[in-house]
Scaffold this motif. Structure first.
Motif, PDB file in Angstrom:
ATOM      1  N   GLN A  72       0.926  -1.200   0.039  1.00 55.93           N
ATOM      2  CA  GLN A  72       0.051  -0.071  -0.103  1.00 55.93           C
ATOM      3  C   GLN A  72       0.835   1.256  -0.075  1.00 55.93           C
ATOM      4  O   GLN A  72       0.669   2.274  -0.602  1.00 55.93           O
ATOM      5  N   THR A  73       1.786   1.321   0.693  1.00 56.59           N
ATOM      6  CA  THR A  73       2.991   2.350   0.983  1.00 56.59           C
ATOM      7  C   THR A  73       3.319   2.650  -0.449  1.00 56.59           C
ATOM      8  O   THR A  73       3.401   3.970  -0.951  1.00 56.59           O
ATOM      9  N   THR A  74       3.928   1.927  -1.307  1.00 55.96           N
ATOM     10  CA  THR A  74       4.359   1.792  -2.653  1.00 55.96           C
ATOM     11  C   THR A  74       3.300   2.385  -3.619  1.00 55.96           C
ATOM     12  O   THR A  74       3.770   3.268  -4.226  1.00 55.96           O
ATOM     13  N   LYS A  75       2.068   1.964  -3.405  1.00 59.72           N
ATOM     14  CA  LYS A  75       1.011   2.391  -4.552  1.00 59.72           C
ATOM     15  C   LYS A  75       0.714   3.927  -4.113  1.00 59.72           C
ATOM     16  O   LYS A  75       0.658   4.703  -5.026  1.00 59.72           O
ATOM     17  N   GLU A  76       0.631   4.244  -2.608  1.00 60.18           N
ATOM     18  CA  GLU A  76       0.277   5.624  -2.349  1.00 60.18           C
ATOM     19  C   GLU A  76       1.340   6.742  -2.803  1.00 60.18           C
ATOM     20  O   GLU A  76       1.333   7.936  -3.458  1.00 60.18           O
ATOM     21  N   PHE A  77       2.676   6.287  -2.540  1.00 57.56           N
ATOM     22  CA  PHE A  77       3.883   7.069  -2.920  1.00 57.56           C
ATOM     23  C   PHE A  77       3.840   7.295  -4.643  1.00 57.56           C
ATOM     24  O   PHE A  77       4.030   8.091  -4.829  1.00 57.56           O
ATOM     25  N   HIS A  78       3.752   6.105  -5.211  1.00 56.50           N
ATOM     26  CA  HIS A  78       3.609   6.367  -6.788  1.00 56.50           C
ATOM     27  C   HIS A  78       2.726   7.096  -7.168  1.00 56.50           C
ATOM     28  O   HIS A  78       2.765   7.929  -8.067  1.00 56.50           O
ATOM     29  N   THR A  79       1.452   7.209  -6.380  1.00 57.70           N
ATOM     30  CA  THR A  79       0.290   7.894  -7.008  1.00 57.70           C
ATOM     31  C   THR A  79       0.734   9.507  -6.516  1.00 57.70           C
ATOM     32  O   THR A  79       0.529  10.218  -7.218  1.00 57.70           O
ATOM     33  N   PHE A  80       1.304   9.818  -5.314  1.00 63.63           N
ATOM     34  CA  PHE A  80       1.892  11.074  -5.254  1.00 63.63           C
ATOM     35  C   PHE A  80       2.875  11.509  -6.299  1.00 63.63           C
ATOM     36  O   PHE A  80       2.765  12.920  -6.552  1.00 63.63           O
ATOM     37  N   LEU A  81       3.829  10.815  -6.785  1.00 64.89           N
ATOM     38  CA  LEU A  81       4.643  11.109  -7.705  1.00 64.89           C
ATOM     39  C   LEU A  81       3.764  11.314  -8.932  1.00 64.89           C
ATOM     40  O   LEU A  81       4.487  12.338  -9.805  1.00 64.89           O
ATOM     41  N   LEU A  82       2.917  10.657  -9.156  1.00 66.35           N
ATOM     42  CA  LEU A  82       2.286  10.816 -10.465  1.00 66.35           C
ATOM     43  C   LEU A  82       1.649  12.235 -10.693  1.00 66.35           C
ATOM     44  O   LEU A  82       1.476  12.947 -11.572  1.00 66.35           O
ATOM     45  N   GLY A  83       1.200  12.633  -9.422  1.00 64.82           N
ATOM     46  CA  GLY A  83       0.352  13.855  -9.398  1.00 64.82           C
ATOM     47  C   GLY A  83       1.232  15.193  -9.588  1.00 64.82           C
ATOM     48  O   GLY A  83       0.491  16.289  -9.734  1.00 64.82           O
ATOM     49  N   ASN A  84       2.390  15.098  -9.329  1.00 62.62           N
ATOM     50  CA  ASN A  84       3.244  16.253  -9.535  1.00 62.62           C
ATOM     51  C   ASN A  84       4.126  16.072 -10.656  1.00 62.62           C
ATOM     52  O   ASN A  84       4.887  15.084 -10.987  1.00 62.62           O
ATOM     53  N   GLU A  85       4.031  17.086 -11.659  1.00 64.49           N
ATOM     54  CA  GLU A  85       4.646  17.169 -12.703  1.00 64.49           C
ATOM     55  C   GLU A  85       6.321  16.733 -12.702  1.00 64.49           C
ATOM     56  O   GLU A  85       6.921  16.352 -13.515  1.00 64.49           O
ATOM     57  N   ALA A  86       6.776  17.391 -11.643  1.00 64.35           N
ATOM     58  CA  ALA A  86       8.289  17.459 -11.424  1.00 64.35           C
ATOM     59  C   ALA A  86       8.806  16.286 -10.987  1.00 64.35           C
ATOM     60  O   ALA A  86      10.080  15.957 -11.214  1.00 64.35           O
ATOM     61  N   THR A  87       7.792  15.303 -10.373  1.00 64.91           N
ATOM     62  CA  THR A  87       8.488  14.041  -9.891  1.00 64.91           C
ATOM     63  C   THR A  87       8.007  12.954 -10.684  1.00 64.91           C
ATOM     64  O   THR A  87       8.002  11.693 -10.316  1.00 64.91           O
ATOM     65  N   LYS A  88       7.195  13.142 -11.696  1.00 67.31           N
ATOM     66  CA  LYS A  88       6.530  11.951 -12.493  1.00 67.31           C
ATOM     67  C   LYS A  88       7.819  11.227 -12.932  1.00 67.31           C
ATOM     68  O   LYS A  88       7.318  10.012 -13.006  1.00 67.31           O
ATOM     69  N   ASP A  89       8.691  11.665 -13.289  1.00 65.51           N
ATOM     70  CA  ASP A  89       9.750  10.830 -14.000  1.00 65.51           C
ATOM     71  C   ASP A  89      10.221   9.643 -12.843  1.00 65.51           C
ATOM     72  O   ASP A  89      10.922   8.870 -13.228  1.00 65.51           O
ATOM     73  N   LEU A  90       9.945   9.959 -11.725  1.00 67.76           N
ATOM     74  CA  LEU A  90      10.775   9.320 -10.647  1.00 67.76           C
ATOM     75  C   LEU A  90       9.990   8.131 -10.512  1.00 67.76           C
ATOM     76  O   LEU A  90      10.445   6.996  -9.650  1.00 67.76           O
ATOM     77  N   THR A  91       8.641   7.744 -11.050  1.00 69.03           N
ATOM     78  CA  THR A  91       7.962   6.553 -11.057  1.00 69.03           C
ATOM     79  C   THR A  91       8.752   5.431 -11.643  1.00 69.03           C
ATOM     80  O   THR A  91       8.243   4.207 -11.284  1.00 69.03           O
ATOM     81  N   ALA A  92       9.536   5.627 -12.640  1.00 67.18           N
ATOM     82  CA  ALA A  92       9.978   4.655 -13.266  1.00 67.18           C
ATOM     83  C   ALA A  92      11.137   3.803 -12.593  1.00 67.18           C
ATOM     84  O   ALA A  92      11.912   3.071 -13.315  1.00 67.18           O
ATOM     85  N   ILE A  93      12.011   4.649 -11.668  1.00 62.30           N
ATOM     86  CA  ILE A  93      13.183   4.160 -10.898  1.00 62.30           C
ATOM     87  C   ILE A  93      13.008   3.336  -9.676  1.00 62.30           C
ATOM     88  O   ILE A  93      14.192   2.644  -9.419  1.00 62.30           O
ATOM     89  N   PHE A  94      11.789   3.407  -9.157  1.00 64.31           N
ATOM     90  CA  PHE A  94      11.727   2.497  -7.852  1.00 64.31           C
ATOM     91  C   PHE A  94      11.087   1.486  -8.029  1.00 64.31           C
ATOM     92  O   PHE A  94      10.035   1.102  -8.579  1.00 64.31           O
ATOM     93  N   PHE A  95      11.388   0.221  -6.863  1.00 70.73           N
ATOM     94  CA  PHE A  95      10.696  -0.798  -7.229  1.00 70.73           C
ATOM     95  C   PHE A  95       9.525  -0.943  -5.795  1.00 70.73           C
ATOM     96  O   PHE A  95       8.514  -1.607  -6.083  1.00 70.73           O
ATOM     97  N   ASP A  96      10.150  -0.799  -4.840  1.00 71.67           N
ATOM     98  CA  ASP A  96       9.418  -0.931  -3.396  1.00 71.67           C
ATOM     99  C   ASP A  96       9.774  -0.158  -2.380  1.00 71.67           C
ATOM    100  O   ASP A  96      10.906   0.403  -2.310  1.00 71.67           O
ATOM    101  N   VAL A  97       8.669   0.263  -1.607  1.00 71.04           N
ATOM    102  CA  VAL A  97       8.983   1.008  -0.531  1.00 71.04           C
ATOM    103  C   VAL A  97       8.614   0.208   0.791  1.00 71.04           C
ATOM    104  O   VAL A  97       7.680  -0.281   1.066  1.00 71.04           O
TER     105      VAL A  97
END
Length: 165
Positions: A72-97
């Protein structure tokens, strides 16, 4: 049997009929490999045409570690990154929180695909790791108003960077 085939009958001098040798088989194999290579290049070239749509530099859903559903933490953090244009590219680099502890002793580990060459100090991915740690700290502060530390790891589970919030 086809009598006109050159390998169907022995020669007039009594020798055995010639058979296709390694040279002919190697030629056929090389031709097949060249064909598939050209087909792959053709597929890549089609993506670079002016009318073709470019692929996204971010992921719509979090990557799943093989055999494991994202937590759940991984999914929520991923959603947060998608919501911000400046951090959207970071969604492709992490696997697990991974979150350990709670309250002031909270320790978070983020496993990424960064620094695959396992460089010590001159990693070109250090800036991305620091951006990911800063984004995680901002997310936890904004949404949960808690405190802790986050470590960004490479695939060999070596720390790239650490941040507290």
């Amino acid at each position: 049997m086809n009598a006109t085939a050159p390998y169907a009958t022995p020669s007039a001098k009594g020798r055995q009929a010639a058979r296709p040798g390694r040279r002919r088989r190697k030629g056929a194999t090389s031709a097949i490999i060249a064909f598939f290579f050209m087909a792959l290049l053709g597929c890549d070239a089609a993506d670079n045409e002016p009318g073709s749509e470019t692929s996204a530099s971010y992921l719509e859903t979090p990557r799943a570690v093989q055999g494991k559903e994202p937590n759940q933490t991984t999914k929520e953090f991923h959603t947060f990154l998608l919501g911000n244009e400046a951090t959207k590219d970071l969604t492709a680099i992490f696997f697990d929180v991974l979150v350990q502890g709670s309250g002031l002793t909270m320790d978070v580990q983020i496993v990424t695909g960064l620094d695959r060459e396992l460089r010590d100090s001159d990693s070109p991915d250090k800036e991305k790791a620091e951006r990911l740690a800063t984004a995680f700290a901002a997310w936890r502060t904004e949404h949960f108003k808690d405190h802790g530390s986050v470590r960004i790891y490479n695939p060999a589970i070596e720390t790239i960077t650490k941040t507290t919030w």
